[in-house]
Motif scaffolding. Structure first.
Motif, PDB file in Angstrom:
ATOM      1  N   GLY A 287       0.848  -1.193   0.000  1.00 22.30           N
ATOM      2  CA  GLY A 287       0.000   0.000   0.000  1.00 22.30           C
ATOM      3  C   GLY A 287       0.879   1.237   0.000  1.00 22.30           C
ATOM      4  O   GLY A 287       1.960   1.227   0.608  1.00 22.30           O
TER       5      GLY A 287
ATOM      6  N   LEU B 180      -0.948   6.363   4.908  1.00 26.88           N
ATOM      7  CA  LEU B 180      -0.533   5.096   5.515  1.00 26.88           C
ATOM      8  C   LEU B 180       0.742   4.493   4.908  1.00 26.88           C
ATOM      9  O   LEU B 180       1.799   4.503   5.529  1.00 26.88           O
TER      10      LEU B 180
ATOM     11  N   VAL C 125      -3.553  -2.408   2.420  1.00 25.37           N
ATOM     12  CA  VAL C 125      -4.093  -2.554   1.058  1.00 25.37           C
ATOM     13  C   VAL C 125      -5.570  -2.168   0.972  1.00 25.37           C
ATOM     14  O   VAL C 125      -6.041  -1.685  -0.057  1.00 25.37           O
ATOM     15  N   GLY C 126      -6.311  -2.451   2.026  1.00 23.34           N
ATOM     16  CA  GLY C 126      -7.748  -2.189   1.991  1.00 23.34           C
ATOM     17  C   GLY C 126      -8.546  -3.322   1.361  1.00 23.34           C
ATOM     18  O   GLY C 126      -9.689  -3.135   0.969  1.00 23.34           O
TER      19      GLY C 126
ATOM     20  N   GLY D  10      -5.542  -0.484  15.140  1.00 27.58           N
ATOM     21  CA  GLY D  10      -6.671   0.453  15.255  1.00 27.58           C
ATOM     22  C   GLY D  10      -6.620   1.352  16.489  1.00 27.58           C
ATOM     23  O   GLY D  10      -6.621   2.581  16.360  1.00 27.58           O
TER      24      GLY D  10
HETATM   25  P1  NAP Z   1      -6.120   3.302   0.162  1.00 19.31           P
HETATM   26  O1  NAP Z   1      -5.936   4.778   0.168  1.00 19.31           O
HETATM   27  O2  NAP Z   1      -7.272   2.703  -0.547  1.00 19.31           O
HETATM   28  O3  NAP Z   1      -4.777   2.657  -0.398  1.00 19.31           O
HETATM   29  C1  NAP Z   1      -4.685   1.296  -0.674  1.00 19.31           C
HETATM   30  C2  NAP Z   1      -3.336   0.994  -1.250  1.00 19.31           C
HETATM   31  O4  NAP Z   1      -3.319  -0.384  -1.557  1.00 19.31           O
HETATM   32  C3  NAP Z   1      -3.027   1.747  -2.544  1.00 19.31           C
HETATM   33  O5  NAP Z   1      -1.713   2.244  -2.508  1.00 19.31           O
HETATM   34  C4  NAP Z   1      -3.201   0.704  -3.621  1.00 19.31           C
HETATM   35  O6  NAP Z   1      -2.307   0.838  -4.720  1.00 19.31           O
HETATM   36  C5  NAP Z   1      -2.851  -0.568  -2.886  1.00 19.31           C
HETATM   37  N1  NAP Z   1      -3.549  -1.689  -3.526  1.00 19.31           N
HETATM   38  C6  NAP Z   1      -4.846  -1.793  -3.850  1.00 19.31           C
HETATM   39  N2  NAP Z   1      -5.088  -2.976  -4.460  1.00 19.31           N
HETATM   40  C7  NAP Z   1      -3.915  -3.621  -4.523  1.00 19.31           C
HETATM   41  C8  NAP Z   1      -3.512  -4.882  -5.036  1.00 19.31           C
HETATM   42  N3  NAP Z   1      -4.363  -5.711  -5.629  1.00 19.31           N
HETATM   43  N4  NAP Z   1      -2.213  -5.215  -4.909  1.00 19.31           N
HETATM   44  C9  NAP Z   1      -1.343  -4.386  -4.309  1.00 19.31           C
HETATM   45  N5  NAP Z   1      -1.655  -3.190  -3.792  1.00 19.31           N
HETATM   46  C10 NAP Z   1      -2.924  -2.810  -3.909  1.00 19.31           C
HETATM   47  O7  NAP Z   1      -6.195   2.726   1.646  1.00 19.31           O
HETATM   48  P2  NAP Z   1      -5.588   3.287   3.018  1.00 19.31           P
HETATM   49  O8  NAP Z   1      -6.367   4.457   3.477  1.00 19.31           O
HETATM   50  O9  NAP Z   1      -4.117   3.383   2.928  1.00 19.31           O
HETATM   51  O10 NAP Z   1      -5.978   2.062   3.973  1.00 19.31           O
HETATM   52  C11 NAP Z   1      -5.419   0.776   3.800  1.00 19.31           C
HETATM   53  C12 NAP Z   1      -6.003  -0.155   4.851  1.00 19.31           C
HETATM   54  O11 NAP Z   1      -5.728   0.343   6.141  1.00 19.31           O
HETATM   55  C13 NAP Z   1      -7.526  -0.299   4.790  1.00 19.31           C
HETATM   56  O12 NAP Z   1      -7.859  -1.616   5.136  1.00 19.31           O
HETATM   57  C14 NAP Z   1      -8.032   0.664   5.836  1.00 19.31           C
HETATM   58  O13 NAP Z   1      -9.260   0.260   6.404  1.00 19.31           O
HETATM   59  C15 NAP Z   1      -6.929   0.546   6.858  1.00 19.31           C
HETATM   60  N6  NAP Z   1      -6.780   1.744   7.704  1.00 19.31           N
HETATM   61  C16 NAP Z   1      -6.816   1.549   9.029  1.00 19.31           C
HETATM   62  C17 NAP Z   1      -6.660   2.625   9.878  1.00 19.31           C
HETATM   63  C18 NAP Z   1      -6.698   2.373  11.331  1.00 19.31           C
HETATM   64  O14 NAP Z   1      -6.834   3.295  12.102  1.00 19.31           O
HETATM   65  N7  NAP Z   1      -6.555   1.127  11.735  1.00 19.31           N
HETATM   66  C19 NAP Z   1      -6.487   3.900   9.376  1.00 19.31           C
HETATM   67  C20 NAP Z   1      -6.414   4.078   8.000  1.00 19.31           C
HETATM   68  C21 NAP Z   1      -6.574   2.975   7.173  1.00 19.31           C
HETATM   69  P3  NAP Z   1      -2.348   2.065  -5.762  1.00 19.31           P
HETATM   70  O15 NAP Z   1      -1.696   3.209  -5.051  1.00 19.31           O
HETATM   71  O16 NAP Z   1      -1.538   1.579  -6.907  1.00 19.31           O
HETATM   72  O17 NAP Z   1      -3.780   2.317  -6.063  1.00 19.31           O
END
Ligand code: NAP
Length: 277
Positions: free
Chosen positions: A165, A170, A209-210, A259
């Motif tokens: 990611g 993040l 990754v999400g 979290g």
């Molecule tokens: P995001 O903005 O959607 O970014 C997702 C990243 O994953 C992007 O860089 C994307 O690549 C990459 N990705 C998507 N599909 C992929 C694949 N098939 N193979 C490899 N990489 C892939 O998400 P985010 O905000 O960073 O959040 C990521 C995760 O963390 C989520 O599950 C979210 O719920 C969690 N999160 C948790 C907290 C917490 O407080 N615990 C806070 C924030 C986020 P590209 O850049 O190429 O599109």
């Protein structure tokens, strides 16, 4: 050897007690640590996150001011709100809840937040400073992960770390923070080829990754450190943690790992901003 559980729930509870005492001390000196939260629109998940952040403020005796703006808000209107909060000397931290409605230039609005009040670590300047090892508030999720790593005294120096990611809040800051701790960092994203092979070689993996259970447990090297930032309604993360206690040397559970550290880091950084005042 059984894996160490990187217990974010426990660490954040311990940290809350310390924060509460420090907030009490500041209040006695006439400073009331205050976080302003800005919520634009009616996204239910964002409403829940803001509510959780404000509830945590209440628990530690910190003041929070909720600014709620309609779905139709323009970039100029949001900038105006941010400038007013920047100028208010009683506000120590500003949280602009992501995502904002699509007509708004989110990056411009994030970067309008005064660096001294960027307790959520979302500005380009804060990211740049952090990357250069200059004092800055880190983006809360990766900064919370680093706090877990440090609390459990995990030495990541020289480790082959793979962050899956590259989002601005993040993946990217996570990679820079691990680099600052002298890990050798690879960042994977949606265009990366042979992710499985890259992960199989990792000593430390961060799932950001999400996609639920995107990283399979049989991709994880024996004794790797496993950090799962994901959280999905089906109560799982971005990594399949099935049987992980027999594979990893340390791992974050879902829920109860990353979290709780995110919100705790936001509150901690708001306190630090108030202390600097
Ligand atoms: P995001 O903005 O959607 O970014 C997702 C990243 O994953 C992007 O860089 C994307 O690549 C990459 N990705 C998507 N599909 C992929 C694949 N098939 N193979 C490899 N990489 C892939 O998400 P985010 O905000 O960073 O959040 C990521 C995760 O963390 C989520 O599950 C979210 O719920 C969690 N999160 C948790 C907290 C917490 O407080 N615990 C806070 C924030 C986020 P590209 O850049 O190429 O599109």
């Amino acid at each position: 050897m059984t894996a160490i559980i990187l217990d974010g729930k426990e660490l954040s509870a311990i940290s809350e007690d310390t924060i509460k005492n420090k907030v009490d001390d500041l209040v006695k000196k006439g400073i009331e640590p205050t976080l302003a939260t800005i919520l634009v629109g009616n996204d239910p998940a964002s409403e829940t996150y803001v509510k959780m952040k404000r509830n945590t403020c209440t628990r530690v005796g910190m003041k929070s001011i909720a600014v709620e703006l309609p779905e139709s808000t323009t970039t100029d209107e949001l900038l105006h709100t941010i400038h007013k909060l920047n100028d208010d000397k009683n506000i120590h931290g500003i949280l602009l809840q992501h995502p904002v409605p699509s007509q708004i230039d989110e990056r411009l609005c994030f970067d309008a937040i005064d660096i001294k009040k960027d307790v959520d670590g979302v500005t380009c300047l804060g990211f740049g400073n952090m990357s250069m090892g200059i004092d800055a508030y880190g983006s809360c999720t990766p900064a919370g992960i680093i706090r877990l790593i440090e609390h459990y005294k995990l030495d990541v120096k020289g480790l082959n770390a793979v962050v899956v990611g590259r989002s601005p809040i993040l993946g990217k800051p996570m990679a820079m923070m691990l680099l600052n701790l002298h890990a050798t960092v690879t960042i994977c994203h949606s265009r990366t080829q042979n992710i499985e092979t890259i992960i199989k070689n990792a000593d430390l993996i961060v799932g950001a990754v999400g996609i639920p259970k995107f990283i399979k447990s049989d991709w994880i090297k024996k004794d790797a450190i496993v950090i799962d930032a994901g959280y999905h309604p089906e109560k799982c993360g971005d990594i399949d943690l099935d049987g992980i206690e027999d594979i990893a040397s340390a791992y974050t559970p879902v829920p109860g790992g990353v979290g709780p550290m995110t919100i705790n880091t936001l509150i901690l950084q708001t306190l630090q901003s108030a202390e600097k005042q």
